[in-house]
Write a protein that holds these residues in place. Structure first.
Motif, short mmCIF file in Angstrom:
data_model
loop_
_atom_site.label_atom_id
_atom_site.label_comp_id
_atom_site.label_asym_id
_atom_site.label_seq_id
_atom_site.Cartn_x
_atom_site.Cartn_y
_atom_site.Cartn_z
N LEU A 1 0.62 -1.38 0.23
CA LEU A 1 -0.23 0.13 0.11
C LEU A 1 0.32 1.32 0.23
CD1 LEU A 1 -2.92 1.25 0.58
CD2 LEU A 1 -2.57 1.52 2.75
N ARG A 2 0.20 2.26 -0.86
CA ARG A 2 1.17 3.71 -0.65
C ARG A 2 0.64 4.18 -1.14
NH1 ARG A 2 5.32 3.58 -6.03
NH2 ARG A 2 6.48 2.07 -4.02
N LEU A 3 0.69 5.74 0.30
CA LEU A 3 0.07 6.15 0.00
C LEU A 3 0.50 7.66 -0.12
CD1 LEU A 3 -1.47 7.01 3.92
CD2 LEU A 3 -2.99 6.09 1.07
N ARG A 4 0.18 9.22 -1.39
CA ARG A 4 0.39 9.56 -2.14
C ARG A 4 0.28 11.04 -2.22
NH1 ARG A 4 2.39 7.49 -8.10
NH2 ARG A 4 3.65 5.87 -7.48
N GLY A 5 0.39 12.04 -1.13
CA GLY A 5 0.56 13.74 -1.64
C GLY A 5 1.34 14.66 -2.36
N GLN B 1 -4.01 11.13 -3.26
CA GLN B 1 -3.98 9.52 -4.40
C GLN B 1 -3.60 7.87 -2.79
OE1 GLN B 1 -1.35 9.61 -7.70
NE2 GLN B 1 -2.39 7.34 -8.41
N LEU B 2 -4.25 7.34 -3.41
CA LEU B 2 -4.15 5.92 -2.86
C LEU B 2 -3.55 4.48 -3.70
CD1 LEU B 2 -5.66 3.88 0.04
CD2 LEU B 2 -5.23 2.86 -2.36
N ASP B 3 -2.44 3.95 -3.44
CA ASP B 3 -2.08 3.23 -4.48
C ASP B 3 -2.11 1.28 -3.63
OD1 ASP B 3 -1.24 1.62 -6.57
OD2 ASP B 3 0.81 2.23 -6.71
N TRP B 4 -2.88 0.29 -4.02
CA TRP B 4 -2.67 -0.89 -3.59
C TRP B 4 -1.95 -1.52 -4.48
CZ3 TRP B 4 -5.37 -5.62 -3.98
CH2 TRP B 4 -4.54 -6.56 -3.54
N ARG B 5 -1.16 -2.70 -4.48
CA ARG B 5 -0.69 -4.13 -5.64
C ARG B 5 -0.37 -5.04 -4.34
NH1 ARG B 5 0.61 -3.93 -11.15
NH2 ARG B 5 0.22 -1.26 -11.06
N ARG B 6 -0.82 -6.44 -5.23
CA ARG B 6 0.04 -6.77 -5.10
C ARG B 6 0.27 -8.32 -6.17
NH1 ARG B 6 -3.75 -11.78 -1.14
NH2 ARG B 6 -2.27 -12.85 -0.94
N THR B 7 1.50 -8.96 -5.71
CA THR B 7 1.68 -9.95 -6.71
C THR B 7 1.36 -11.73 -6.57
OG1 THR B 7 3.99 -8.25 -6.89
CG2 THR B 7 3.93 -10.55 -7.60
N MET B 8 1.09 -12.30 -7.13
CA MET B 8 1.54 -13.34 -6.74
C MET B 8 1.35 -14.27 -8.56
SD MET B 8 -2.88 -12.90 -5.66
CE MET B 8 -3.88 -12.84 -7.10
N ILE C 1 -4.96 -1.86 -7.27
CA ILE C 1 -6.28 -0.40 -7.50
C ILE C 1 -5.60 1.09 -6.87
CG2 ILE C 1 -8.58 0.44 -5.71
CD1 ILE C 1 -8.45 -2.47 -4.66
N ASP C 2 -6.38 1.78 -7.55
CA ASP C 2 -5.31 3.45 -8.19
C ASP C 2 -7.36 4.30 -7.10
OD1 ASP C 2 -5.19 6.43 -9.04
OD2 ASP C 2 -3.35 4.79 -8.29
N LEU C 3 -6.65 5.09 -6.30
CA LEU C 3 -7.73 6.03 -6.17
C LEU C 3 -7.53 7.40 -6.02
CD1 LEU C 3 -9.72 4.25 -2.78
CD2 LEU C 3 -10.58 4.31 -5.32
N ALA D 1 -11.27 6.60 -9.72
CA ALA D 1 -10.72 5.39 -9.41
C ALA D 1 -11.09 3.98 -10.60
CB ALA D 1 -12.33 4.73 -8.46
N THR D 2 -9.52 3.25 -10.43
CA THR D 2 -8.71 2.25 -11.25
C THR D 2 -8.66 1.24 -10.50
OG1 THR D 2 -8.00 4.20 -12.85
CG2 THR D 2 -7.64 2.35 -12.77
N ALA D 3 -9.39 0.19 -11.26
CA ALA D 3 -8.97 -1.29 -10.53
C ALA D 3 -8.22 -2.25 -12.34
CB ALA D 3 -10.13 -1.57 -10.09
#
Length: 813
Positions: free
Chosen positions: A451-455, A495-502, A514-516, A542-544
């Motif tokens: 999870l990454r928060l940006r401003g 901005q909120l950016d979440w990413r997971r690797t599988m 997910i990007d908000l 909002a992006t998924a």
């Protein structure tokens, strides 16, 4: 009574303790001959061994034959030389004598002396006091760690810090070839007397003759330069000659003043034959946690230019060419920066860049005026003055800056003369204060991912009105725009950016994300006719989506073929591109392999994409023969609906729109990118974007080649065809650049450089010169022509000289 005692053995060692005058002779066969002499008692601390294992005042000898005659001890060897160690120094010679009473060592036959600092002296005869404060050498020669050599008929060590050489020769060049045979050094300084002063950290010459290839070319009654071991020392640096049709012949004479180990000044006046001198100054200071570098220059002169651009003089050519016009006034520049990085997460710095004239750097050939020294960079022909601070930890980043820009770009080239070019006004560029950027990540996974928060926040103020592409075509005012104020804007973004690797069992890599994001804008001084002078805009997105890749590898003996198909499917809420929001940070986008799969493909925040998008591509890499490889990537993006807001007016006809981004249509441009290195001598890189009709829009290609030991060449090509509409203000371009050097005979060769503007069918810059390059120095003499039309004097041509000397420095080649 004198005694003469000799002992012959294959490995005889003699240890002499000068303070105790005790001599012990020990043979390898077990026979021993020792003589004890009464000695004064020594303190316990005085007998503590030094780094070489000897106690203070101790001398160690290794020789085939040793004799003693009273207080004089002699050692000799017919095969290997005598080895003597004392006071952390090493002495080798065919014969060595040591006078115990006078504490004087004498060496003859293939003498080699190495001091505690690692400097080595060679001689046929050497006399040296045991305290190393005085000595004499015949047929003296020494070689420094950087390869420089110093030789003399005789050398006298006056003290610990002063060496005097008679009939000496100094050369920074090799004096032996690769087989070890003597050769004439390329550059040498011969003098009647040379003094090496360690306190001054300099080498002083009397009656110095400079030789090139053994031929005398220059004489000075006195001359000095820093000791080769000195990194920096006060004195003249290599002069910088140049020629310009406006200035005439110029010679820059840099003089370095070393104030301390952490501070120096560089005074570099430029003397010109046709215009007033130009004084350049530089001050550098290093602190415990940072550095400050300040540069500046000044002259008092009129402007000068060329009022005969086509070379066909209507009247006397001497009158029309290189005319000095306007009033004589002070002309100057200032370039400075500071960087400070104290302990802890914070660091800060500044840049200060300004010039009084738009063409000052061009007219006086100021070296490296456009540098990247701060947190934010100006581009070519734009200067930036800024102050900034940033804080960085493993999980967070914060920066805050404010800056202004000065433009030196030509806005419109004059068809009459370059002296009348119209330059971009500084008021066309915004004042940025402040610009804030922040990022933070928690130290643990969130829902199994990162999870990454940006401003981000910025405030822009512009004095002059600027139309497209800053303003959208819908709000461009009709008619004249002179006197309209510039649009000011302020933005805050979260901005909120979440990413997971599988990775699946089959090796498929899945990365859901997910990007908000939300933006708040405040815009002022909007153009008249909109019914509103100020406006506030709030928008969100909002992006998924998911990234999918499946690397595959196939081995063919010693070769590998790697295939990496990849795709991204994403959906965003519809973009809210309010026409009142100016486009300040997303005017230029470069689609390439790295940006094609980003959620935000625009470099800034003012433009963004929405809707359903599918991006696909593949990379193929072939590796063979220990590092040789080639790779190719091809990809493009598809979208459910067009985005007409990405199109902007053409410069020559605002009613016509074109797409500079390659993303406005339902299908983006194709992205093609590759690298190749088929051998150790050739490597290259290429990138291109191609539209749906197969037309090349942008392209870059660079190839470097090397053959032989020093022959090399570079070819680069760049093209921009993003604007399909023809016109005088069309910004499309196409350039080809070639440079290389080829040695023809020994160290002699030729060097060439050329830049061709294929759009205008002219050679914008070209050089050809004769080159000499060896381990000692590099020298170029040639002819150059500059066809650019930025400087008031317009195109110019003339000779150039570039020189780089080992030990002494260079002209900045």
């Amino acid at each position: 009574m004198q005694r003469d005692r000799r002992v012959h053995t294959g490995a005889l060692r003699l240890r002499l303790l000068a303070g105790a005058a005790a001599v012990a002779l020990i043979s390898s066969g077990g026979a021993a001959l020792a003589q004890e002499v009464p000695a004064e008692p020594a303190s316990e601390s005085a007998q503590v061994p030094g780094p070489d294992g000897l106690p203070p005042g101790g001398v160690y000898l290794d020789a085939e034959t040793v004799t003693r005659d009273g207080d004089v001890v002699s050692a000799s060897s017919t095969q290997d030389r005598v080895l003597a160690r004392f006071r952390q120094t090493t002495l080798r010679a065919g014969q060595v004598t040591y006078d115990l009473a006078n504490e004087v060592a004498t060496a003859d036959d293939r003498v080699e002396f190495k001091d505690a600092d690692g400097n080595t002296v060679f001689a046929s005869h050497l006399e040296l006091q045991s305290d190393l404060r005085a000595g004499v050498a015949v047929d003296f020669a020494t070689r420094f760690s950087n390869g420089a050599s110093l030789m003399a008929a005789t050398a006298v060590r006056r003290s610990e810090n002063v060496n005097e050489l008679n009939f000496a020769l100094f050369s920074p060049c090799p004096i032996c070839d690769e087989e070890g045979n003597p050769k004439e050094p390329s550059i040498a300084v011969q003098a009647e007397k040379v003094v090496q002063d360690h306190d001054l950290r300099a080498i002083l010459y009397r009656n110095a003759v400079f030789r090139v290839g053994g031929v005398p070319v220059f004489y000075l009654p006195w001359f000095a330069h820093p000791d080769p071991s000195v990194e920096r020392a006060s004195g003249f640096l290599i002069p910088i000659p140049s020629y310009d049709e406006g200035r005439g012949i110029s010679l820059e004479l840099p003089y370095l003043v070393v104030v301390s180990a952490s501070e120096d000044w560089l005074i570099s006046p430029q003397i010109n034959t046709d215009v007033a001198p130009f004084l350049n100054l530089q001050w550098r200071r290093r602190f415990s946690d940072g550095t400050i570098v300040l540069r500046g220059g000044y002259t008092y002169e009129r402007n000068f230019g060329d009022f005969d651009p086509d070379g066909e003089c209507d009247i006397d050519c001497d009158i029309q060419k290189n005319i000095r016009f306007g009033d004589a006034t002070s002309r100057s520049y200032f370039l400075g920066y500071g960087r400070f990085d104290p302990e802890g997460p914070w660091r800060w710095g500044f840049t200060a860049e300004r010039t009084s004239d738009k063409t000052l750097f061009d007219r006086y050939d100021i070296q490296d005026p456009y540098q990247d020294n701060g947190l934010y960079y100006g581009d070519q022909r734009r200067l930036i003055s800024q102050i900034y601070a940033e804080r960085q930890t493993e999980r967070s980043y914060f920066s805050m800056a404010a800056f202004t820009l000065q433009s030196l770009r030509v806005k419109e080239f004059s068809t009459i003369t370059p002296a009348l070019n119209e330059f971009e006004a500084d008021g066309d560029l915004p004042v940025v204060a402040p610009l804030i950027d922040a990022r933070w990540e928690p130290d643990h996974p969130v829902f199994g991912g990162r999870l990454r928060l940006r401003g981000s926040a910025v405030a822009l103020a512009r004095d002059n009105y600027v139309g497209a592409p800053v303003l959208r075509s819908e709000i461009l005012p009709p008619g004249p725009t002179d006197g309209l104020p510039g649009v000011d804007s302020r933005r805050v973004t979260g901005q909120l950016d979440w990413r997971r690797t599988m990775i699946s069992a089959a090796g498929v890599r899945l990365e859901p994300f997910i990007d908000l994001r939300t933006d708040l804008y405040s815009i002022g001084d909007l153009p008249p006719g909109l019914g509103v002078e100020e406006d506030s805009v709030a928008r969100g997105r909002a992006t998924a989506g998911v990234d999918v890749s499946y690397p595959l590898i196939r081995r063919f003996g010693a070769s590998d073929l790697i295939l990496e198909p990849m795709a991204q499917l994403s959906y965003s809420t519809d973009s809210d591109l309010d026409p009142h929001v100016p486009n300040e940070d997303s005017e230029i986008i470069e689609l390439d392999e790295s940006s094609l799969f980003r959620v935000d493909r625009f470099p800034g925040y003012d433009l963004y994409e929405g809707g359903l998008r599918l991006t696909a591509g593949a990379r193929a890499t072939l590796r063979w023969d220990e590092g040789r490889q080639a790779s190719l990537f091809v990809g493009r993006s598809l979208r459910a609906n067009e985005e007409p807001a990405f199109r902007v007016p053409t410069p020559d006809d605002p009613a016509k729109l074109y797409d500079p981004t390659g993303l406005a249509s339902e299908t983006s441009d194709w992205v093609v990118q590759g690298t190749f290195s088929p051998s150790d001598h050739v490597r290259g890189w290429g990138h291109a974007t191609v539209d749906s009709a197969g037309e090349l829009r942008r392209a870059e290609l660079a190839v470097d080649g090397r053959w032989g030991r020093r022959n090399l060449g570079t070819v680069s090509y760049i093209l921009d065809r993003s604007n399909p509409q023809a016109g005088p203000n069309n910004r499309n371009y196409e350039f080809l650049q070639v440079s290389g050097q080829q040695f023809v005979y020994g160290n002699w060769g030729v060097a060439v450089t050329g830049i061709a503007d294929l759009e205008r069918d002219i050679i914008t810059r070209s050089e050809i010169g004769l080159l000499f390059d060896d381990d000692c120095f590099r020298f170029e003499l040639g002819w150059q022509r500059d066809n650019t039309s930025v400087r008031p004097s317009g195109p110019s041509e003339g000779p150039y000289v570039r020189l780089t000397l080992a030990t002494f420095g260079s002209t900045g080649y």
